[in-house]
Design a protein around this motif. Structure first.
Motif, PDB file in Angstrom:
ATOM      1  N   ASN A   1       0.821  -1.208   0.000  1.00 55.05           N
ATOM      2  CA  ASN A   1       0.000   0.000   0.000  1.00 55.05           C
ATOM      3  C   ASN A   1       0.859   1.265   0.000  1.00 55.05           C
ATOM      4  OD1 ASN A   1      -1.777   2.096   1.985  1.00 55.05           O
ATOM      5  ND2 ASN A   1      -2.763   1.200   0.213  1.00 55.05           N
ATOM      6  N   ARG A   2       1.979   1.208   0.710  1.00 54.24           N
ATOM      7  CA  ARG A   2       2.845   2.390   0.793  1.00 54.24           C
ATOM      8  C   ARG A   2       3.397   2.736  -0.597  1.00 54.24           C
ATOM      9  NH1 ARG A   2       6.740   1.153   5.367  1.00 54.24           N
ATOM     10  NH2 ARG A   2       4.774   0.517   6.324  1.00 54.24           N
ATOM     11  N   CYS A   3       3.846   1.728  -1.332  1.00 51.74           N
ATOM     12  CA  CYS A   3       4.404   1.986  -2.674  1.00 51.74           C
ATOM     13  C   CYS A   3       3.316   2.469  -3.629  1.00 51.74           C
ATOM     14  CB  CYS A   3       5.059   0.716  -3.224  1.00 51.74           C
ATOM     15  SG  CYS A   3       6.565   0.277  -2.332  1.00 51.74           S
ATOM     16  N   MET A   4       2.122   1.908  -3.514  1.00 51.29           N
ATOM     17  CA  MET A   4       1.034   2.374  -4.381  1.00 51.29           C
ATOM     18  C   MET A   4       0.671   3.820  -4.075  1.00 51.29           C
ATOM     19  SD  MET A   4      -1.871  -0.322  -5.310  1.00 51.29           S
ATOM     20  CE  MET A   4      -2.490  -0.581  -3.682  1.00 51.29           C
ATOM     21  N   THR A   5       0.622   4.144  -2.778  1.00 48.18           N
ATOM     22  CA  THR A   5       0.242   5.503  -2.383  1.00 48.18           C
ATOM     23  C   THR A   5       1.246   6.512  -2.933  1.00 48.18           C
ATOM     24  OG1 THR A   5      -0.726   4.574  -0.386  1.00 48.18           O
ATOM     25  CG2 THR A   5      -0.310   6.933  -0.368  1.00 48.18           C
TER      26      THR A   5
ATOM     27  N   ARG B   1       2.766  10.564  -7.238  1.00 47.43           N
ATOM     28  CA  ARG B   1       3.630  11.017  -8.349  1.00 47.43           C
ATOM     29  C   ARG B   1       2.807  11.197  -9.621  1.00 47.43           C
ATOM     30  NH1 ARG B   1       9.226   7.682  -7.565  1.00 47.43           N
ATOM     31  NH2 ARG B   1       9.604   8.521  -9.639  1.00 47.43           N
ATOM     32  N   ILE B   2       1.827  10.328  -9.818  1.00 50.05           N
ATOM     33  CA  ILE B   2       0.970  10.440 -11.008  1.00 50.05           C
ATOM     34  C   ILE B   2       0.117  11.714 -10.917  1.00 50.05           C
ATOM     35  CG2 ILE B   2      -1.007   9.397 -12.209  1.00 50.05           C
ATOM     36  CD1 ILE B   2       0.306   6.636 -11.430  1.00 50.05           C
ATOM     37  N   ARG B   3      -0.435  11.952  -9.740  1.00 53.78           N
ATOM     38  CA  ARG B   3      -1.238  13.180  -9.571  1.00 53.78           C
ATOM     39  C   ARG B   3      -0.361  14.422  -9.725  1.00 53.78           C
ATOM     40  NH1 ARG B   3      -3.653  10.042  -5.527  1.00 53.78           N
ATOM     41  NH2 ARG B   3      -2.327  10.986  -3.944  1.00 53.78           N
TER      42      ARG B   3
ATOM     43  N   LEU C   1      -1.668 -11.376  -1.967  1.00 54.18           N
ATOM     44  CA  LEU C   1      -2.379 -10.193  -1.482  1.00 54.18           C
ATOM     45  C   LEU C   1      -2.852  -9.372  -2.666  1.00 54.18           C
ATOM     46  CD1 LEU C   1       0.076  -9.052   1.369  1.00 54.18           C
ATOM     47  CD2 LEU C   1      -1.979 -10.468   1.583  1.00 54.18           C
ATOM     48  N   ILE C   2      -4.053  -8.784  -2.546  1.00 53.31           N
ATOM     49  CA  ILE C   2      -4.497  -7.820  -3.552  1.00 53.31           C
ATOM     50  C   ILE C   2      -4.889  -6.531  -2.846  1.00 53.31           C
ATOM     51  CG2 ILE C   2      -5.301  -9.577  -5.180  1.00 53.31           C
ATOM     52  CD1 ILE C   2      -8.186  -8.853  -4.421  1.00 53.31           C
ATOM     53  N   ASP C   3      -4.795  -5.438  -3.591  1.00 54.68           N
ATOM     54  CA  ASP C   3      -5.172  -4.129  -3.035  1.00 54.68           C
ATOM     55  C   ASP C   3      -5.414  -3.200  -4.223  1.00 54.68           C
ATOM     56  OD1 ASP C   3      -5.723  -2.066  -1.289  1.00 54.68           O
ATOM     57  OD2 ASP C   3      -3.732  -2.027  -0.364  1.00 54.68           O
ATOM     58  N   ASN C   4      -6.037  -2.066  -3.944  1.00 58.99           N
ATOM     59  CA  ASN C   4      -6.216  -1.052  -4.989  1.00 58.99           C
ATOM     60  C   ASN C   4      -6.533   0.269  -4.325  1.00 58.99           C
ATOM     61  OD1 ASN C   4      -9.383  -0.514  -5.179  1.00 58.99           O
ATOM     62  ND2 ASN C   4      -9.043  -2.692  -4.736  1.00 58.99           N
ATOM     63  N   ILE C   5      -6.180   1.349  -5.027  1.00 59.97           N
ATOM     64  CA  ILE C   5      -6.493   2.696  -4.506  1.00 59.97           C
ATOM     65  C   ILE C   5      -6.913   3.592  -5.657  1.00 59.97           C
ATOM     66  CG2 ILE C   5      -4.919   2.553  -2.521  1.00 59.97           C
ATOM     67  CD1 ILE C   5      -2.955   4.314  -4.106  1.00 59.97           C
ATOM     68  N   GLU C   6      -7.629   4.648  -5.318  1.00 58.12           N
ATOM     69  CA  GLU C   6      -7.945   5.690  -6.281  1.00 58.12           C
ATOM     70  C   GLU C   6      -6.659   6.424  -6.614  1.00 58.12           C
ATOM     71  OE1 GLU C   6     -10.902   8.292  -4.710  1.00 58.12           O
ATOM     72  OE2 GLU C   6     -10.749   9.678  -6.404  1.00 58.12           O
ATOM     73  N   VAL C   7      -6.486   6.826  -7.869  1.00 55.59           N
ATOM     74  CA  VAL C   7      -5.294   7.610  -8.215  1.00 55.59           C
ATOM     75  C   VAL C   7      -5.655   9.081  -8.142  1.00 55.59           C
ATOM     76  CG1 VAL C   7      -3.601   8.135  -9.987  1.00 55.59           C
ATOM     77  CG2 VAL C   7      -4.402   5.778  -9.681  1.00 55.59           C
TER      78      VAL C   7
END
Ligand code: AMP
Length: 282
Positions: free
Chosen positions: A207-211, A216-218, A276-282
């Motif tokens: 989750n930390r790397c995705m966040t 960075r994308i935003r 493990l799976i996870d997802n977040i809004e970008v």
């Protein structure tokens, strides 16, 4: 605390729902595979906001597991689950057996394209969504709820279920509820009990790397340029990545370029024997 109704058969579920309907009450359904944690309980809380009566279902559905997966060792904690459902104020627990759901001679299944063939979970679990779609359609038709609550934690599954109910005109409102996390960011999952202490310490990196990558994308970085270091970092701490991608949040179609509205970052990665799976809004 009022005791919840234990409904072990489809007939018992239908009789209970009929009583509520006759009293003019609305019904919400919360399908689960049990081993309940605070994420599941948050779905029940959402359900209580949206209907007079709440049925949680507990069924470890064999048809959504591949032969190589963890069906036989999936955690089963029925007594604790019923206690948690009682405490949160669910009205009933539907706990069918596999024989009740798939009697001798059962031979129907539901296959979707669209979100079910987006190339995410389906690439690694090719029979999974057929099992999910069929069991969820059965549960919805058995209970005929006004509303059914599913977690955004299983983001592709939620899209599949929205598509399924729309395509088959199943008269139910599908609600997607936010992911409940541990304080260190790890998405709650019944499968987290498989993690060793060392793996549990590393798991929040997902989750930390995705966040970080989403930030960075935003901030304007190209999607792939932000995802590559995230993939490298996740792999370097011991994960084997199945996918880490940014997709259209509604269609789950591939996207390229840079930030726009309506993007979702999704990951699946294996840590030792746990996926493990996870997802977040970008
Ligand atoms: P499962 O028992 O894993 O099949 O999950 C049952 C339901 O709970 C599904 O709709 C999941 O998406 C949802 N769920 C699982 N984990 C979480 C979580 N951490 N937060 C919110 N919902 C969740």
């Amino acid at each position: 605390m009022t005791a919840i109704a234990l409904l072990p058969t489809v007939a018992a579920l239908r009789a209970q729902v009929r009583l509520w309907r006759d009293a003019g009450q609305s019904v919400a359904l919360v399908p689960t595979m049990g081993a309940l944690h605070a994420g599941h309980i948050s779905l029940v809380e959402q359900a209580k906001q949206r209907a007079d009566r709440v049925v949680a279902t507990i069924f470890v559905n064999p048809t959504q597991f591949a032969p190589t997966e963890d069906f036989s060792k999936y955690p089963r904690t029925l007594e604790a689950d019923v206690a948690k459902l009682t405490e949160v104020g669910a009205d009933a627990a539907f706990t069918p057996t596999a024989e009740d759901m798939y009697p001798e001679g059962f031979c129907t299944s539901i296959t979707l394209r669209g979100p079910a063939t987006a190339g995410l979970e389906d690439r690694f679990r090719p029979t999974h969504f057929q099992g999910v779609a069929t069991v969820v359609a059965k549960l919805l038709l058995q209970a005929l709820p006004d509303v059914a609550i599913f977690g955004q934690k299983d983001f592709q599954q939620l899209a599949v279920i929205r598509q399924l109910t729309a395509d088959l005109d199943i008269p139910v409102e599908i609600v997607g509820a936010p992911t409940v996390r541990e304080s260190d960011g790890l998405a709650m999952s019944s499968r987290n009990v498989y993690l060793t202490d060392e793996e549990r310490a590393v798991a929040p990196m997902l989750n930390r790397c995705m966040t970080r990558a989403a930030q960075r994308i935003r901030d304007g970085e190209a999607l792939e340029a932000a995802l590559t270091p995230a993939r490298n970092k996740i792999a370097s701490v011991g994960f084997e990545i199945d996918y880490l991608e940014v997709r259209d949040a509604v269609t789950l179609a591939s996207v390229e370029g840079r930030y726009r509205k309506g993007l979702r970052m999704l990951v699946a990665a294996r840590l030792g024997r746990t996926r493990l799976i996870d997802n977040i809004e970008v």
